[in-house]
Write a protein that holds these residues in place. Structure first.
Motif, PDB file in Angstrom:
ATOM      1  N   ILE A 193       0.868  -1.178   0.000  1.00 42.17           N
ATOM      2  CA  ILE A 193       0.000   0.000   0.000  1.00 42.17           C
ATOM      3  C   ILE A 193       0.899   1.221   0.000  1.00 42.17           C
ATOM      4  N   PHE A 194       0.641   2.122  -0.967  1.00 41.99           N
ATOM      5  CA  PHE A 194       1.387   3.367  -1.041  1.00 41.99           C
ATOM      6  C   PHE A 194       0.431   4.501  -0.721  1.00 41.99           C
ATOM      7  N   ALA A 195       0.817   5.355   0.215  1.00 39.13           N
ATOM      8  CA  ALA A 195      -0.008   6.507   0.576  1.00 39.13           C
ATOM      9  C   ALA A 195       0.726   7.783   0.182  1.00 39.13           C
ATOM     10  N   PHE A 196       0.078   8.579  -0.634  1.00 40.28           N
ATOM     11  CA  PHE A 196       0.616   9.866  -1.069  1.00 40.28           C
ATOM     12  C   PHE A 196      -0.328  10.955  -0.580  1.00 40.28           C
ATOM     13  N   LYS A 197       0.078  12.199  -0.702  1.00 36.55           N
ATOM     14  CA  LYS A 197      -0.738  13.321  -0.256  1.00 36.55           C
ATOM     15  C   LYS A 197      -2.125  13.298  -0.903  1.00 36.55           C
ATOM     16  N   ASP A 198      -2.183  12.971  -2.201  1.00 35.79           N
ATOM     17  CA  ASP A 198      -3.462  13.064  -2.909  1.00 35.79           C
ATOM     18  C   ASP A 198      -4.004  11.730  -3.418  1.00 35.79           C
ATOM     19  N   ARG A 199      -3.389  10.598  -3.055  1.00 33.70           N
ATOM     20  CA  ARG A 199      -3.918   9.311  -3.512  1.00 33.70           C
ATOM     21  C   ARG A 199      -3.367   8.151  -2.686  1.00 33.70           C
ATOM     22  N   ILE A 200      -4.111   7.053  -2.749  1.00 30.77           N
ATOM     23  CA  ILE A 200      -3.709   5.781  -2.126  1.00 30.77           C
ATOM     24  C   ILE A 200      -3.621   4.761  -3.249  1.00 30.77           C
ATOM     25  N   VAL A 201      -2.562   3.970  -3.262  1.00 30.18           N
ATOM     26  CA  VAL A 201      -2.388   2.935  -4.276  1.00 30.18           C
ATOM     27  C   VAL A 201      -2.297   1.591  -3.574  1.00 30.18           C
ATOM     28  N   LEU A 202      -3.177   0.677  -3.966  1.00 28.44           N
ATOM     29  CA  LEU A 202      -3.142  -0.694  -3.461  1.00 28.44           C
ATOM     30  C   LEU A 202      -2.531  -1.549  -4.568  1.00 28.44           C
ATOM     31  N   ASP A 203      -1.385  -2.140  -4.305  1.00 31.97           N
ATOM     32  CA  ASP A 203      -0.646  -2.907  -5.305  1.00 31.97           C
ATOM     33  C   ASP A 203      -0.876  -4.395  -5.070  1.00 31.97           C
ATOM     34  N   TYR A 204      -1.498  -5.042  -6.048  1.00 34.59           N
ATOM     35  CA  TYR A 204      -1.765  -6.478  -5.971  1.00 34.59           C
ATOM     36  C   TYR A 204      -0.815  -7.265  -6.864  1.00 34.59           C
ATOM     37  N   GLY A 205       0.257  -6.642  -7.322  1.00 33.26           N
ATOM     38  CA  GLY A 205       1.202  -7.302  -8.220  1.00 33.26           C
ATOM     39  C   GLY A 205       0.776  -7.153  -9.668  1.00 33.26           C
ATOM     40  N   ASP A 206      -0.229  -7.930 -10.074  1.00 33.53           N
ATOM     41  CA  ASP A 206      -0.705  -7.885 -11.458  1.00 33.53           C
ATOM     42  C   ASP A 206      -1.795  -6.832 -11.672  1.00 33.53           C
ATOM     43  N   THR A 207      -2.251  -6.210 -10.597  1.00 35.77           N
ATOM     44  CA  THR A 207      -3.327  -5.226 -10.669  1.00 35.77           C
ATOM     45  C   THR A 207      -3.093  -4.151  -9.611  1.00 35.77           C
ATOM     46  N   ALA A 208      -3.486  -2.926  -9.944  1.00 35.99           N
ATOM     47  CA  ALA A 208      -3.375  -1.823  -8.979  1.00 35.99           C
ATOM     48  C   ALA A 208      -4.717  -1.121  -8.863  1.00 35.99           C
ATOM     49  N   ILE A 209      -5.037  -0.703  -7.650  1.00 34.08           N
ATOM     50  CA  ILE A 209      -6.219   0.101  -7.373  1.00 34.08           C
ATOM     51  C   ILE A 209      -5.707   1.459  -6.891  1.00 34.08           C
ATOM     52  N   VAL A 210      -6.164   2.525  -7.532  1.00 37.28           N
ATOM     53  CA  VAL A 210      -5.756   3.872  -7.154  1.00 37.28           C
ATOM     54  C   VAL A 210      -7.014   4.632  -6.728  1.00 37.28           C
ATOM     55  N   GLU A 211      -6.965   5.211  -5.535  1.00 38.35           N
ATOM     56  CA  GLU A 211      -8.085   6.003  -5.021  1.00 38.35           C
ATOM     57  C   GLU A 211      -7.627   7.444  -4.813  1.00 38.35           C
TER      58      GLU A 211
END
Length: 194
Positions: A5-23
Motif C-alpha cells: 500500500i502506497f499513501a501519497f498526499k493526494d492518492r492511495i495505491v493498493l498494489d496487488y502485483g498484477d493489478t493496482a487500485i488507485v483512489e
C-alpha cells in the motif's frame, strides 16, 4: 490482500502485483474518456478502457488496472456491471446509413498512422455527421449544431448511441466496424430524425 500500500498526499495505491487500485478524491464532474465503453458502478457510470476501470464512489474516484481489475473492482463496488456487447443498440435506428467497409478500413488505416484521431470519438463522429446533414456543402467555421448538443447515451465498446438535443437528428447510432477495441474508429450506421 494487497502486496503493498502506497499513501501519497493526494492518492492511495493498493498494489496487488498484477493489478493496482488507485483512489483519489473526486473533483469536478466525472467525464469518461471519449472512446471508452460504459458500464455502471456504485450507481453511476463506469469507464471501461482497455485494462482500466474507473468510477466514483463515496467521494472517491477509483481506478482499477490490470488482469484482476474486474474481480477486485466488484469487491469494492458489488453492483458493478460491465458493458453488454450483446445489446443490439444500432438496430433501433429508424434510418439506416449504408457504410462502405473499404472506406471504413481506409479511415482506420489513416487513424493508425496518426491522422484524424477524431474518428475514435463517437461524439466527434456524430457532430461531423449531423453538421454535414445540416450543411452538406461542408462545415466552415463553427458547426451549426454545437458540440454541447451531443451527449453519449450508450457505449458498449462496439456500438454507441449519441443523443442530439437540437438540429434535425435526435439520435446517432455508431459501430466499430473494422476493429472492436479502443483503437477502432466509429462509423455512423443509422440515425433517428427529429
Amino acid at each position: 490482500m494487497s502486496k503493498r500500500i502506497f499513501a501519497f498526499k493526494d492518492r492511495i495505491v493498493l498494489d496487488y502485483g498484477d493489478t493496482a487500485i488507485v483512489e483519489t478524491a473526486a473533483r469536478g464532474s466525472f467525464e469518461a474518456a471519449a472512446n471508452a465503453a460504459l458500464g455502471t458502478a456504485a450507481g453511476g457510470p463506469l469507464e471501461v478502457w482497455g485494462e482500466r476501470l474507473r468510477w466514483r464512489q463515496d467521494g472517491l474516484e477509483i481506478q482499477a488496472e490490470g488482469s484482476r481489475r474486474v474481480e477486485l473492482a466488484r469487491q469494492i463496488a458489488p453492483g458493478l456491471t460491465l458493458p453488454d456487447t450483446g445489446k443490439d443498440l444500432v438496430n433501433k435506428a429508424r434510418v439506416k446509413v449504408p457504410v462502405d467497409l473499404e472506406i471504413a478500413k481506409a479511415g482506420q488505416q489513416q487513424v493508425d498512422r496518426g491522422s484524424s484521431p477524431w474518428q475514435l470519438d463517437p461524439l466527434q463522429v456524430s457532430l461531423t455527421f449531423v453538421n454535414l446533414k445540416v450543411s452538406p456543402e461542408g462545415i466552415i467555421g463553427e458547426p451549426k449544431v454545437p458540440e454541447q448538443a451531443f451527449k453519449l447515451a450508450a457505449n458498449n465498446g462496439v456500438e454507441a448511441v449519441v443523443e442530439v438535443i437540437s438540429g434535425p437528428i435526435s439520435k446517432v447510432y455508431l459501430q466499430r466496424l473494422v476493429r472492436q477495441d479502443e483503437t477502432g474508429i466509429w462509423s455512423v450506421v443509422g440515425y433517428d430524425p427529429r
